[in-house]
Scaffold this motif. Structure first.
Motif, short mmCIF file in Angstrom:
data_model
loop_
_atom_site.label_atom_id
_atom_site.label_comp_id
_atom_site.label_asym_id
_atom_site.label_seq_id
_atom_site.Cartn_x
_atom_site.Cartn_y
_atom_site.Cartn_z
N ILE A 255 0.99 -1.50 -0.26
CA ILE A 255 -0.17 0.22 -0.04
C ILE A 255 0.91 1.43 -0.17
CG2 ILE A 255 -2.02 1.18 1.41
CD1 ILE A 255 -2.75 -1.63 2.12
N ASP A 256 0.74 1.93 -1.38
CA ASP A 256 1.59 2.84 -1.14
C ASP A 256 0.52 4.11 -0.52
OD1 ASP A 256 3.09 5.55 -2.29
OD2 ASP A 256 3.09 4.96 -4.11
N VAL A 257 0.99 4.78 0.32
CA VAL A 257 -0.04 5.79 0.51
C VAL A 257 0.64 7.03 0.42
CG1 VAL A 257 -0.08 4.36 3.29
CG2 VAL A 257 1.40 5.95 3.15
N GLU A 258 1.54 7.47 -0.10
CA GLU A 258 1.65 8.67 -0.36
C GLU A 258 0.70 8.98 -1.71
OE1 GLU A 258 6.07 10.24 0.79
OE2 GLU A 258 6.46 8.23 -0.52
N ARG A 259 0.82 8.39 -2.33
CA ARG A 259 0.18 8.37 -3.29
C ARG A 259 -1.08 7.70 -3.92
NH1 ARG A 259 5.41 7.69 -4.47
NH2 ARG A 259 6.61 8.53 -5.34
N GLY A 260 -2.35 6.89 -3.04
CA GLY A 260 -2.99 6.06 -2.68
C GLY A 260 -3.56 5.36 -3.93
N ARG A 261 -2.00 3.99 -3.89
CA ARG A 261 -2.60 2.95 -4.66
C ARG A 261 -2.15 1.96 -4.44
NH1 ARG A 261 1.68 4.64 -8.67
NH2 ARG A 261 3.67 4.70 -7.94
N VAL A 262 -2.31 1.04 -4.49
CA VAL A 262 -2.00 -0.86 -4.44
C VAL A 262 -0.48 -0.72 -5.73
CG1 VAL A 262 -2.29 -2.82 -3.58
CG2 VAL A 262 -3.10 -1.60 -2.25
N LEU A 263 0.32 -1.12 -4.55
CA LEU A 263 1.69 -1.75 -5.75
C LEU A 263 1.35 -3.30 -5.55
CD1 LEU A 263 4.01 0.78 -5.63
CD2 LEU A 263 2.24 0.90 -7.20
N GLN B 235 -8.19 6.22 3.01
CA GLN B 235 -7.99 7.65 3.41
C GLN B 235 -7.74 7.30 5.26
OE1 GLN B 235 -11.98 9.45 3.33
NE2 GLN B 235 -11.11 11.09 2.09
N ALA B 236 -8.75 6.23 5.80
CA ALA B 236 -8.38 5.82 7.61
C ALA B 236 -6.30 5.10 7.57
CB ALA B 236 -9.38 4.41 7.55
N ILE B 237 -6.23 4.28 6.47
CA ILE B 237 -4.64 3.94 6.53
C ILE B 237 -4.21 5.04 6.59
CG2 ILE B 237 -3.32 3.00 5.58
CD1 ILE B 237 -5.71 0.56 4.39
N GLN B 238 -4.15 6.11 5.68
CA GLN B 238 -3.65 7.57 5.73
C GLN B 238 -3.45 8.08 6.58
OE1 GLN B 238 -5.41 8.49 1.77
NE2 GLN B 238 -3.62 8.56 0.84
N SER B 239 -4.81 8.38 7.75
CA SER B 239 -4.81 8.96 8.69
C SER B 239 -3.64 8.93 9.64
CB SER B 239 -6.32 9.14 9.47
OG SER B 239 -6.27 7.37 10.04
N ALA B 240 -3.44 7.52 9.79
CA ALA B 240 -2.39 6.61 10.52
C ALA B 240 -1.58 6.25 9.62
CB ALA B 240 -3.26 4.61 11.00
N THR B 241 -0.40 7.21 8.59
CA THR B 241 0.55 7.08 8.32
C THR B 241 1.45 7.86 7.42
OG1 THR B 241 -0.27 6.07 6.70
CG2 THR B 241 0.45 4.96 7.59
N THR B 242 0.59 8.83 6.45
CA THR B 242 0.90 9.54 6.34
C THR B 242 0.71 11.25 7.24
OG1 THR B 242 -0.50 10.07 4.49
CG2 THR B 242 1.70 9.41 3.92
N ASP C 252 10.69 10.65 8.78
CA ASP C 252 11.55 9.40 9.34
C ASP C 252 10.51 7.92 9.16
OD1 ASP C 252 13.85 10.41 10.16
OD2 ASP C 252 12.74 11.23 12.20
N VAL C 253 8.61 8.37 9.48
CA VAL C 253 8.04 7.25 9.41
C VAL C 253 6.57 7.76 8.41
CG1 VAL C 253 9.20 6.61 11.80
CG2 VAL C 253 7.00 8.57 11.34
N GLY C 254 5.93 6.64 8.30
CA GLY C 254 4.69 7.04 7.91
C GLY C 254 4.50 6.48 5.85
N ALA C 255 5.30 5.94 5.91
CA ALA C 255 5.65 4.93 4.42
C ALA C 255 6.30 4.40 4.15
CB ALA C 255 5.30 6.28 3.37
N VAL C 256 6.31 3.84 3.82
CA VAL C 256 8.01 2.81 2.53
C VAL C 256 8.13 3.15 1.79
CG1 VAL C 256 7.72 0.29 1.74
CG2 VAL C 256 5.81 0.68 3.77
N ALA C 257 8.59 4.54 2.03
CA ALA C 257 9.97 5.33 0.83
C ALA C 257 11.01 5.08 1.64
CB ALA C 257 8.73 6.24 0.70
#
Length: 427
Positions: A34-42, A369-376, A387-392
């Motif tokens: 789950i790419d939370v920065e772009r709102g997509r699944v890879l 959106q719910a996942i992004q609220s707990a990440t980005t 440092d945190v909030g995304a696999v990047a």
């Protein structure tokens, strides 16, 4: 919260000390990411980790022969989750208003370590720990985790509550001749200048940010959620002092007047926001103020509170705020206000933090959106987005792996995930 038993915690801690950071390179093979920065699944991704940080995320190709590979091809991979409203370094909620007075600082420290481990194993690799009655217990817990002596999430801590005497941040409800220990009153202030002095004192003793109690509280005797307890001058003195220390302050605020006053005087986020009105939503949107709304918590308080005989005043105030908070949440989502994931874990048992996701979806968010609220979104609120909030690339290798698809069924996140923190899978 139901009774917590300290027996066996020391043994558990000795057996669960954080593993040392890896020294080499590790590759994670993610079936879905789950790419939370772009709102997509890879699909079919290769995540390269050097030491504790991610250095590359790209479509899968076999790494050099002999490389260490974590096989998550059958799982969905997400960034480590962030809870922006926890109370790890404290005793849980019970039916006894004087419960905090029944436990020594040493006992609370051990329970805090247990709570930290439960939170990490639930997939929450970072928390904003927004208050404890025993001042600086959270600072000690954060430092023990960072030193590898205790297993737990990355912690941003506040040290103590900035609150008026007898306000929502005090232990209240017992006989008037009972003396509350000094370490439970570190943040109690008398005027704006005193609030500034106590804020400075907290930073001098190692806190990361500040938590104010701007209105009355649901789970405190002698206060009402709608009551404004801190003046505009008080709040401004705290936020200005926090800025001097290159940090920020958040405000516990249930009532509409308290929410407006806090936003207008420089707080970074509003905790609870239970009785927020349309003006409060407008101000939050215009000024970029985050809301942290614990929309699951009310059901737990009503069910367990009635079963265990919590004070009637607590139950009444909970009923008066729960539905209003959820409707305010739905309006804030629709208005596009920044909402970060925060649960008030500690009122309910630690480790159940993910239960709130389904409530956020029920009241207006998409699963993404719910996942992004707990990440980005949460990482931006902390100021830890590098440092945190995304696999990047550049972020810590804090990740979780779950069975199933949380975009199709957000409740998947309630099941214990596989947890990696800093490139190390948590035992």
């Amino acid at each position: 919260m139901r009774s917590i038993f300290v027996a066996g915690i020391v043994v558990a801690l000795m057996g669960s000390a954080a593993a040392p950071a890896i020294a080499g390179t590790v590759y994670v093979h993610a079936g879905r990411l789950i790419d939370v920065e772009r709102g997509r699944v890879l699909a079919d991704q290769r995540i390269r980790i050097d030491d504790q940080r991610i250095v590359a995320v790209e479509p899968w190709s076999p790494p050099p022969e002999g490389s260490e590979i974590v096989d998550w091809t059958q799982k969905t991979v997400l960034p480590g989750l962030i809870d922006m409203h926890t109370h790890l370094a404290d005793w849980g909620q019970t039916n006894n208003v004087a419960e905090p007075l029944l436990h020594s600082a040493q006992e609370v420290a051990l329970v805090g370590a247990e709570n930290a481990r439960k939170t990490l194993l639930a997939g929450f690799t970072t928390v904003h720990d927004v208050g404890c009655f025993r001042a600086f217990t959270d600072v000690a817990l954060r430092d023990a985790i960072n030193a590898g002596r205790v297993t737990g999430p990355r912690m941003n801590v506040v040290g103590a509550y900035i609150t008026v005497p007898g306000g929502g941040g005090e232990v209240t409800g017992f006989a008037p001749d009972v003396t509350v220990p000094a370490d439970m009153r570190v943040g109690v202030y008398t005027d704006a200048n005193d609030a500034k002095i106590r804020t400075r004192y907290l930073f001098q003793h190692g806190v990361d940010s500040i938590k104010m109690i701007a209105t009355g509280a649901v789970l405190a005797e002698g206060t009402e959620p709608g009551q404004l307890e801190m003046t505009a001058e008080d709040i401004r003195a705290v936020t200005e002092q926090a800025a001097i220390h290159k940090s920020y302050a958040t405000a516990h605020a249930h009532g509409a007047e308290g929410i407006r006053t806090a936003i207008l005087n420089g707080v970074r986020s509003i905790e609870h926001a239970s009785l927020i009105d349309d003006e409060g939503i407008r101000l939050a949107k215009e000024r970029g103020t985050w809301l942290v709304m614990d929309v699951y918590n009310g059901d737990y308080i009503d069910e367990i509170g009635r079963k265990e005989g919590w004070p009637e005043g607590h139950l009444r105030k909970n009923l008066e705020t729960t539905e209003a908070q959820r409707q305010g949440f739905a309006r804030a989502v629709k208005a596009g206000v920044k909402i970060a994931y925060g649960t008030d874990a500690g009122v309910y048992p630690h480790g159940l933090n993910a239960r709130q996701f389904a409530y956020m979806v029920r009241f207006g968010m998409t699963p993404m959106q719910a996942i992004q609220s707990a990440t980005t979104v949460a990482a931006d609120l902390l100021g830890w987005q590098k440092d945190v909030g995304a696999v990047a690339p550049g972020r810590y290798a804090d990740m979780i792996a779950v069975d199933g698809d949380p975009i199709a069924n957000i409740a998947v996140l309630e099941k214990p995930p596989v947890v990696m923190k800093g490139g190390v899978i948590v035992d």
